[in-house]
Design a protein around this motif. Structure first.
Motif, PDB file in Angstrom:
ATOM      1  N   GLU A  41       7.495 -18.041   7.129  1.00 40.96           N
ATOM      2  CA  GLU A  41       6.159 -17.497   7.360  1.00 40.96           C
ATOM      3  C   GLU A  41       5.843 -16.462   6.293  1.00 40.96           C
ATOM      4  O   GLU A  41       6.677 -15.600   5.961  1.00 40.96           O
ATOM      5  N   THR A  42       4.655 -16.524   5.754  1.00 39.86           N
ATOM      6  CA  THR A  42       4.223 -15.577   4.717  1.00 39.86           C
ATOM      7  C   THR A  42       4.049 -14.186   5.313  1.00 39.86           C
ATOM      8  O   THR A  42       3.500 -14.031   6.409  1.00 39.86           O
ATOM      9  N   GLN A  43       4.504 -13.192   4.564  1.00 39.89           N
ATOM     10  CA  GLN A  43       4.415 -11.799   5.012  1.00 39.89           C
ATOM     11  C   GLN A  43       4.064 -10.911   3.824  1.00 39.89           C
ATOM     12  O   GLN A  43       4.701 -10.976   2.774  1.00 39.89           O
ATOM     13  N   VAL A  44       3.061 -10.065   4.012  1.00 40.16           N
ATOM     14  CA  VAL A  44       2.641  -9.101   2.994  1.00 40.16           C
ATOM     15  C   VAL A  44       3.057  -7.714   3.467  1.00 40.16           C
ATOM     16  O   VAL A  44       2.726  -7.306   4.587  1.00 40.16           O
ATOM     17  N   GLU A  45       3.788  -6.979   2.627  1.00 46.51           N
ATOM     18  CA  GLU A  45       4.286  -5.660   2.992  1.00 46.51           C
ATOM     19  C   GLU A  45       3.639  -4.605   2.097  1.00 46.51           C
ATOM     20  O   GLU A  45       3.819  -4.612   0.878  1.00 46.51           O
ATOM     21  N   ILE A  46       2.876  -3.707   2.722  1.00 46.89           N
ATOM     22  CA  ILE A  46       2.153  -2.673   1.996  1.00 46.89           C
ATOM     23  C   ILE A  46       2.422  -1.319   2.647  1.00 46.89           C
ATOM     24  O   ILE A  46       3.021  -1.239   3.731  1.00 46.89           O
ATOM     25  N   SER A  47       1.988  -0.261   1.998  1.00 51.39           N
ATOM     26  CA  SER A  47       2.084   1.075   2.583  1.00 51.39           C
ATOM     27  C   SER A  47       0.787   1.387   3.326  1.00 51.39           C
ATOM     28  O   SER A  47      -0.219   0.676   3.190  1.00 51.39           O
ATOM     29  N   ALA A  48       0.798   2.466   4.100  1.00 53.44           N
ATOM     30  CA  ALA A  48      -0.424   2.881   4.796  1.00 53.44           C
ATOM     31  C   ALA A  48      -1.510   3.251   3.791  1.00 53.44           C
ATOM     32  O   ALA A  48      -2.695   2.999   4.026  1.00 53.44           O
ATOM     33  N   THR A  49      -1.110   3.843   2.670  1.00 54.00           N
ATOM     34  CA  THR A  49      -2.078   4.172   1.616  1.00 54.00           C
ATOM     35  C   THR A  49      -2.716   2.910   1.060  1.00 54.00           C
ATOM     36  O   THR A  49      -3.941   2.848   0.856  1.00 54.00           O
ATOM     37  N   ASP A  50      -1.893   1.872   0.817  1.00 50.09           N
ATOM     38  CA  ASP A  50      -2.427   0.595   0.349  1.00 50.09           C
ATOM     39  C   ASP A  50      -3.424   0.017   1.353  1.00 50.09           C
ATOM     40  O   ASP A  50      -4.467  -0.538   0.966  1.00 50.09           O
ATOM     41  N   ALA A  51      -3.098   0.124   2.628  1.00 49.73           N
ATOM     42  CA  ALA A  51      -3.964  -0.423   3.671  1.00 49.73           C
ATOM     43  C   ALA A  51      -5.345   0.226   3.625  1.00 49.73           C
ATOM     44  O   ALA A  51      -6.373  -0.452   3.778  1.00 49.73           O
ATOM     45  N   ARG A  52      -5.374   1.514   3.387  1.00 50.94           N
ATOM     46  CA  ARG A  52      -6.663   2.215   3.315  1.00 50.94           C
ATOM     47  C   ARG A  52      -7.439   1.791   2.074  1.00 50.94           C
ATOM     48  O   ARG A  52      -8.665   1.677   2.108  1.00 50.94           O
TER      49      ARG A  52
END
Length: 220
Positions: A100-111
């Motif tokens: 399954e594809t998964q994208v891992e980002i930081s909270a800063t990236d999310a904003r």
């Protein structure tokens, strides 16, 4: 020197030795409780279907270098992440392929992207947001699987015994730095083919001034 003086001298020396042994034992135990840390920049894992869509049918990832966990590697391939508010270019793909594809980002990236930062353990995608992934050959509208990964420690069953922890347990980890402190809710992941390593994201690294390879102490 009379017997009283001799006895007092022996007691004094014994007390000094016991203090030194106790201090040494504490230091050794503290060192045994430490784990190396790796800082995970934003990245993604792809399944076969999505790799084909983004890079072309039958495409294979090109390994650049191995990373901390056995069998995993940083690939040459990069994509662009697009959210409702913004985009992030040059996001690296890690291999090998997953189910399954998964994208891992930081909270800063999310904003930056305009995505609600959902903190989850790897693989837990229920209720997580999606986003658009742009590759050289196609565009993927990922419905879910974009997460801020929980702080976690990879370890073998032998490591778990040595640290006195178990798979799925959450521990506290102490950071000794000029901006040190305690990292709470660190998820323990135990598997026989893991290498001992704690993973944090760039936000935690910047907040606590942690560098790759720093040794952090498990407090439990």
């Amino acid at each position: 020197m009379d017997n009283l003086q001799t006895k007092e001298t022996i007691n004094y020396i014994t007390e000094l030795v016991l203090k030194e042994v106790t201090s040494l034992g504490f230091k050794l135990q503290k060192e045994r409780n430490k784990v190396p840390v790796s800082i995970s920049a934003r990245h993604l894992h792809l399944n076969r279907e999505h790799l084909d869509l983004l890079f072309g049918i039958g495409y294979e990832l090109t390994k650049v270098k191995d990373i901390s966990q056995p069998g995993q590697f940083a690939a040459e391939e990069k994509v662009t992440l697009v959210g409702s508010r913004g985009r992030i270019d040059n996001v690296r793909v890690l291999g090998p392929l997953r189910e399954e594809t998964q994208v891992e980002i930081s909270a800063t990236d999310a904003r930056v992207l305009g995505i609600e930062p959902i903190v989850r353990n790897s693989g837990n995608h229920e209720g997580t947001p999606g986003l658009v992934i742009v590759g050289p050959k196609g565009i993927l509208n990922l419905k879910r699987g974009c997460i801020v990964v929980e702080r976690h420690i990879h370890m073998t069953p032998e490591d778990a015994v040595n640290f006195g922890v178990s798979d799925g347990q959450k521990v506290c980890v102490k950071v000794d730095s000029i901006r040190g402190g305690i990292l709470d809710n660190v998820f323990v992941r135990v598997q026989k083919d893991f290498a001992l390593d704690m993973h944090i994201d760039v936000d935690d690294s910047n907040a606590f001034l942690i560098k790759n390879g720093d040794m952090l102490e498990i407090l439990k």
